[in-house]
Design an enzyme around this catalytic site. Structure first.
Site, short mmCIF file in Angstrom:
data_model
loop_
_atom_site.label_atom_id
_atom_site.label_comp_id
_atom_site.label_asym_id
_atom_site.label_seq_id
_atom_site.Cartn_x
_atom_site.Cartn_y
_atom_site.Cartn_z
N SER A 93 0.88 -1.16 0.36
CA SER A 93 0.16 -0.03 -0.15
C SER A 93 1.01 1.24 0.16
O SER A 93 1.76 1.25 0.30
CB SER A 93 -0.87 0.00 1.24
OG SER A 93 -1.69 -1.22 1.57
N1 SAH Z 1 0.09 -5.04 4.11
C1 SAH Z 1 0.69 -5.47 3.05
C2 SAH Z 1 -0.16 -5.22 1.92
C3 SAH Z 1 -0.59 -6.40 1.24
S1 SAH Z 1 -1.69 -6.35 -0.15
C4 SAH Z 1 2.13 -4.82 2.61
O1 SAH Z 1 2.54 -4.05 3.72
O2 SAH Z 1 2.68 -5.18 1.76
C5 SAH Z 1 -3.02 -7.33 0.48
C6 SAH Z 1 -2.68 -8.65 0.85
O3 SAH Z 1 -3.66 -9.34 1.48
C7 SAH Z 1 -2.29 -9.39 -0.57
O4 SAH Z 1 -1.13 -10.15 -0.11
C8 SAH Z 1 -3.37 -10.42 -0.58
O5 SAH Z 1 -2.64 -11.93 -0.73
C9 SAH Z 1 -3.64 -10.88 0.80
N2 SAH Z 1 -5.08 -11.45 1.24
C10 SAH Z 1 -6.41 -11.22 0.38
N3 SAH Z 1 -7.38 -12.02 1.04
C11 SAH Z 1 -6.73 -12.42 1.98
C12 SAH Z 1 -7.25 -13.29 3.04
N4 SAH Z 1 -8.58 -13.77 3.14
N5 SAH Z 1 -6.55 -13.82 4.16
C13 SAH Z 1 -5.01 -13.27 4.20
N6 SAH Z 1 -4.54 -12.59 3.14
C14 SAH Z 1 -5.51 -11.89 2.11
#
Ligand code: SAH
Length: 253
Positions: A93
């Site tokens: 993000s």
């Molecule tokens: N906080 C992260 C942002 C990652 S983007 C950072 O700092 O990099 C959001 C993430 O949510 C993705 O990696 C995606 O795979 C994950 N995601 C989506 N649905 C999910 C679920 N049900 N359980 C766990 N992770 C999930």
């Protein structure tokens, strides 16, 4: 003839090492080191200009080295207010969004947050930011490749109070409940009840949620940041600004 010292040379005098050519946000030096701290301070100043004011969050954003969480080809953009690809179709993000959400979690709490649950570990950057403002962080990722990448990225920080979990975050993580705060980095149609069940009374949840649009069937649903406060009287919902997050998906992959 005396051999030339190999490059980079270390001069005997008090000459400081050559300054890397770097325009803000463009040519970050390869080693970064001390210079990256100055670049982060500039980023924090910009975030403050956008409204960030919680000193705990400003300190965390100024400390966590975002450039260590992105591919080497993207290091030069690490301190711009932009989301970046982290593989498997996911993104880290924008700093502005991370700081906004963490500030919302911290609002009204003095000192450190207690246990925090993060859904969507991704590359681990936000978990590292949360680790600065919370006493314990549980973070869940459903994609094994990213779960492992986050483990690798976070190893050097040796954060014993950050627990990386591979699992479906839609189910939350009841073993760590109740949580003082829950934060999701992925947006679904609604907030799973598991999350509000696992939130402590007095706790706060911040997540992107799809909003109904009036543009008819088939139009892409817009997301908004939603805050849920759990009080002894029940749940209080507040819908904030529009955001754009990757989708919340169920199951492992
Ligand atoms: N906080 C992260 C942002 C990652 S983007 C950072 O700092 O990099 C959001 C993430 O949510 C993705 O990696 C995606 O795979 C994950 N995601 C989506 N649905 C999910 C679920 N049900 N359980 C766990 N992770 C999930």
């Amino acid at each position: 003839m005396k051999e030339r010292p190999s490059f980079p040379a270390r001069w005997g005098g008090n000459t400081s090492p050559a300054k890397p050519k770097s325009a803000p946000g463009t040519n970050l030096p390869q080693g970064l080191g001390m210079d990256s701290s100055a670049v982060r301070q500039r980023m924090v100043q910009k975030l403050a200009g956008q409204g960030l004011s919680d000193p705990r969050v400003m300190a965390a954003m100024g400390k966590v080295e975002r450039h260590r969480f992105v591919d080497s080809a993207l290091v030069n953009q690490a301190y711009e207010d932009t989301s970046l690809p982290i593989g498997l179709g996911q993104t880290i993000s924008k700093p502005g969004v991370v700081s906004r959400m963490v500030e919302l979690l911290c609002a009204g709490v003095t000192g450190k947050l207690g246990r925090v649950l993060e859904i969507g570990t991704g590359c681990g950057y936000q978990a590292a930011v949360l680790s600065e403002v919370a006493s314990e962080v549980y973070t869940i990722e459903r994609l094994r490749g990213l779960h492992e990448k986050a483990r690798e990225n976070l190893r050097f920080l040796r954060l014993a109070h950050v627990h990386l979990l591979l699992g479906d975050g839609m189910l939350g993580y009841p073993q760590g409940a109740p949580y003082a705060a829950i934060i999701s980095a992925a947006g679904g149609e609604a907030i799973p009840t598991a999350w509000t069940d696992q939130l402590a009374v007095g706790g706060r949840l911040v997540a992107p949620v799809a909003q109904p649009t009036d543009r008819g069937v088939g139009s892409a649903a817009a997301q908004a940041l939603v805050v849920i406060d759990k009080t002894s009287q029940g749940l209080r919902h507040t819908v904030l600004e529009a955001v754009h997050f990757v989708p919340l998906k169920s199951g492992l992959a």
